[in-house]
Write a protein that holds these residues in place. Structure first.
Motif, PDB file in Angstrom:
ATOM      1  N   SER A   1       0.802  -1.222   0.000  1.00 39.85           N
ATOM      2  CA  SER A   1       0.000   0.000   0.000  1.00 39.85           C
ATOM      3  C   SER A   1       0.833   1.269   0.000  1.00 39.85           C
ATOM      4  N   LYS A   2       2.122   1.158   0.249  1.00 36.13           N
ATOM      5  CA  LYS A   2       2.969   2.341   0.300  1.00 36.13           C
ATOM      6  C   LYS A   2       3.144   3.007  -1.060  1.00 36.13           C
ATOM      7  N   GLY A   3       3.200   2.209  -2.115  1.00 36.52           N
ATOM      8  CA  GLY A   3       3.448   2.754  -3.448  1.00 36.52           C
ATOM      9  C   GLY A   3       4.918   2.953  -3.739  1.00 36.52           C
ATOM     10  N   HIS A   4       5.743   2.906  -2.713  1.00 36.58           N
ATOM     11  CA  HIS A   4       7.190   3.051  -2.875  1.00 36.58           C
ATOM     12  C   HIS A   4       7.832   2.238  -1.770  1.00 36.58           C
ATOM     13  N   PHE A   5       8.654   1.255  -2.150  1.00 37.37           N
ATOM     14  CA  PHE A   5       9.247   0.372  -1.155  1.00 37.37           C
ATOM     15  C   PHE A   5      10.688   0.071  -1.525  1.00 37.37           C
ATOM     16  N   THR A   6      11.589   0.302  -0.584  1.00 42.39           N
ATOM     17  CA  THR A   6      13.017   0.110  -0.803  1.00 42.39           C
ATOM     18  C   THR A   6      13.593  -0.854   0.220  1.00 42.39           C
TER      19      THR A   6
ATOM     20  N   SER B   1      18.090   2.548  -2.108  1.00 47.14           N
ATOM     21  CA  SER B   1      17.202   3.604  -2.599  1.00 47.14           C
ATOM     22  C   SER B   1      16.358   3.168  -3.801  1.00 47.14           C
ATOM     23  N   ARG B   2      16.554   1.976  -4.325  1.00 45.41           N
ATOM     24  CA  ARG B   2      15.810   1.511  -5.494  1.00 45.41           C
ATOM     25  C   ARG B   2      14.405   1.094  -5.106  1.00 45.41           C
ATOM     26  N   ASN B   3      13.435   1.558  -5.870  1.00 45.85           N
ATOM     27  CA  ASN B   3      12.040   1.242  -5.587  1.00 45.85           C
ATOM     28  C   ASN B   3      11.696  -0.143  -6.128  1.00 45.85           C
TER      29      ASN B   3
ATOM     30  N   ALA C   1      11.936 -12.255   4.865  1.00 46.95           N
ATOM     31  CA  ALA C   1      12.790 -11.255   4.205  1.00 46.95           C
ATOM     32  C   ALA C   1      12.756 -11.437   2.691  1.00 46.95           C
ATOM     33  N   TYR C   2      12.802 -12.681   2.246  1.00 45.96           N
ATOM     34  CA  TYR C   2      12.733 -12.976   0.808  1.00 45.96           C
ATOM     35  C   TYR C   2      11.411 -12.471   0.226  1.00 45.96           C
ATOM     36  N   VAL C   3      10.302 -12.740   0.930  1.00 44.78           N
ATOM     37  CA  VAL C   3       8.981 -12.333   0.447  1.00 44.78           C
ATOM     38  C   VAL C   3       8.858 -10.815   0.425  1.00 44.78           C
ATOM     39  N   VAL C   4       9.319 -10.173   1.478  1.00 41.29           N
ATOM     40  CA  VAL C   4       9.193  -8.718   1.578  1.00 41.29           C
ATOM     41  C   VAL C   4       9.956  -8.022   0.467  1.00 41.29           C
ATOM     42  N   LEU C   5      11.094  -8.567   0.077  1.00 36.49           N
ATOM     43  CA  LEU C   5      11.929  -7.928  -0.940  1.00 36.49           C
ATOM     44  C   LEU C   5      11.511  -8.272  -2.369  1.00 36.49           C
ATOM     45  N   SER C   6      10.715  -9.328  -2.540  1.00 37.66           N
ATOM     46  CA  SER C   6      10.417  -9.775  -3.904  1.00 37.66           C
ATOM     47  C   SER C   6       8.941 -10.000  -4.200  1.00 37.66           C
ATOM     48  N   GLY C   7       8.129 -10.243  -3.179  1.00 37.32           N
ATOM     49  CA  GLY C   7       6.738 -10.586  -3.424  1.00 37.32           C
ATOM     50  C   GLY C   7       6.537 -12.033  -3.825  1.00 37.32           C
TER      51      GLY C   7
END
Length: 419
Positions: free
Chosen positions: A172-177, A356-358, A280-286
């Motif tokens: 929901s953030k629209g921007h996640f790093t 810093s990469r979205n 951590a894997y899920v949070v960074l990749s979906g």
């Protein structure tokens, strides 16, 4: 108590991690952060309620909602309703109902979990959760406020976490790093380190059980749902004499289970660190590091422990982030990072390299794909397994030797994993 030698049924199946794509909406920046990080701080009236347990919530459809609330209010003991105003049903499980309530004197909002004690499984789940909650007091662990005990029911008054699940916040953030990821993981690690120092193993750690206290950007993250938790060895080695049986039972959510759990070996709090690596894997990749529509292939993949960083967004993810994951998804429990060590990992400390990469677009796309895939597989094989995707369970283990590692029977089907 809990996952000891006895067979305890878990709460009702919870939604799969991929279902959070239903929350792919703009994050509501209009929420103020005046709730602050302190416990029991009054929350603004316009905060959206998120259930303590992640079960489907009834729709606020006027009379129907009022009737539902009234029906559950009537079930509450007068001693509870004299102290708390029951306002809304926000979750349900096999042995429990969770409502939003307000303290009549202070008007502070809380969650009340009503546990039914008629079934032996309900009594044991309740005892397991209470044993943990009565001992913990930490900013990143859900807080028990008070308990009302009656012969047929127990009422646990808990903090009300209104900020949503971890993955809800991600999409929901629209921007996640990576920096956003490390902020969440640092809080989860703080809660885990505290629990492990007390000798508590969660045993069902997953994104659905990591809830934000409030919707503000500075909200603390809470470790919740201790129905499968156990007091056992706090060391990532063989449990000491007398504890082997309490930490051998297979339980938890399939995609997050550690190899030693599936192999029916004595295990420790290191199983939580494996689960954190999956998170951590899920949070960074979906996407999941280990996934398959077939339960047997899923478990075979887990016990082999081979992690791939192919596909988006992994080319945009830093090497320190991948190293963090690999140091948690280690087959040998003693070689895994502890919570304290993970909190000191360079990536967690500095979020350096690509922070810093979205990653939001790739994460959202992968979650959509996963949801579509699972929906299709559930339609095709709904009668093939009684174990729902993403739901905690306790399979019936074979007593004899051989290569059969697990077996669960139900709905006329028996599933087996053979290496």
């Amino acid at each position: 108590m809990g996952c000891g030698k006895s067979k305890v049924s878990p709460e009702s199946p919870k939604k799969s991690y991929a279902s959070v794509v239903q929350s792919l909406v703009a994050f509501r920046d209009t929420h103020d952060d005046d709730g602050g990080p302190k416990r029991q701080k009054d929350q603004p009236a316009n905060w959206q309620v998120s259930s303590y347990v992640n079960s489907p919530k009834p729709k606020a459809d006027g009379r129907g909602q009022r009737d539902t609330v009234a029906r559950y209010r009537d079930k509450f003991e007068p001693r509870v309703t004299a102290r708390y105003d029951i306002q809304a049903l926000i979750g349900r499980g096999s042995f429990s109902r969770v409502v939003r309530a307000e303290h009549r004197a202070t008007r502070r909002p809380f969650a009340i979990k009503m546990m039914e004690l008629e079934a032996p499984e309900g009594r044991e789940v309740c005892a397991s959760e209470l044993a943990v909650l009565r001992r913990v007091s930490h900013g990143n662990v859900i807080q028990l406020i008070e308990v009302f005990q009656f012969p047929q029911r127990v009422y646990m008054v808990l903090e009300l976490a209104t900020g949503g699940e971890l993955l809800d916040r991600v999409v929901s953030k629209g921007h996640f790093t990576e920096r956003d990821a490390t902020q969440a993981l640092r809080m989860a690690l703080a809660g885990l380190e505290y629990l492990h120092n007390l000798g508590i193993t969660h045993r069902d750690l997953k994104p659905e059980n990591l809830l934000y206290y409030h919707p503000g950007p500075e909200s603390r993250l809470l470790v919740t749902d201790f129905g499968l938790a156990s007091f056992g060895s706090a060391k990532p080695t063989e449990p000491p004499p007398g504890e082997e049986q309490s930490l051998r039972t297979i339980c938890g959510t399939p995609e997050y289970m550690a190899p030693e759990v599936l192999l029916r070996r004595a295990y420790s709090c290191a199983v939580d660190m494996w689960a954190l690596g999956v998170i951590a894997y899920v949070v960074l990749s979906g996407s999941m590091p280990f996934e398959d529509d077939s339960r047997s292939r899923l478990y075979r993949s887990i016990v082999k422990g081979k992690v791939s960083f192919n596909g988006n967004p992994w080319p945009s993810v830093s090497n320190p982030a991948k190293d963090f994951i690999l140091r948690l998804l280690v087959l040998e429990p003693a070689a895994r990072l502890t919570a304290a060590q993970a909190a000191r990992h360079p990536w967690v400390v500095s979020a350096a390299g690509g922070s810093s990469r979205n990653l939001h677009r790739s994460i959202s796309r992968n979650l959509r794909r996963q949801r579509a895939s699972r929906a299709s597989s559930q339609r095709l094989g709904s009668a093939a397994s009684s174990v729902g995707s993403g739901s905690p369970f306790r399979p019936r283990m074979p007593r004899s030797g051989g290569q059969e590692l697990w077996r669960v029977s139900g709905s006329g089907a028996t599933l087996r994993l053979v290496l």
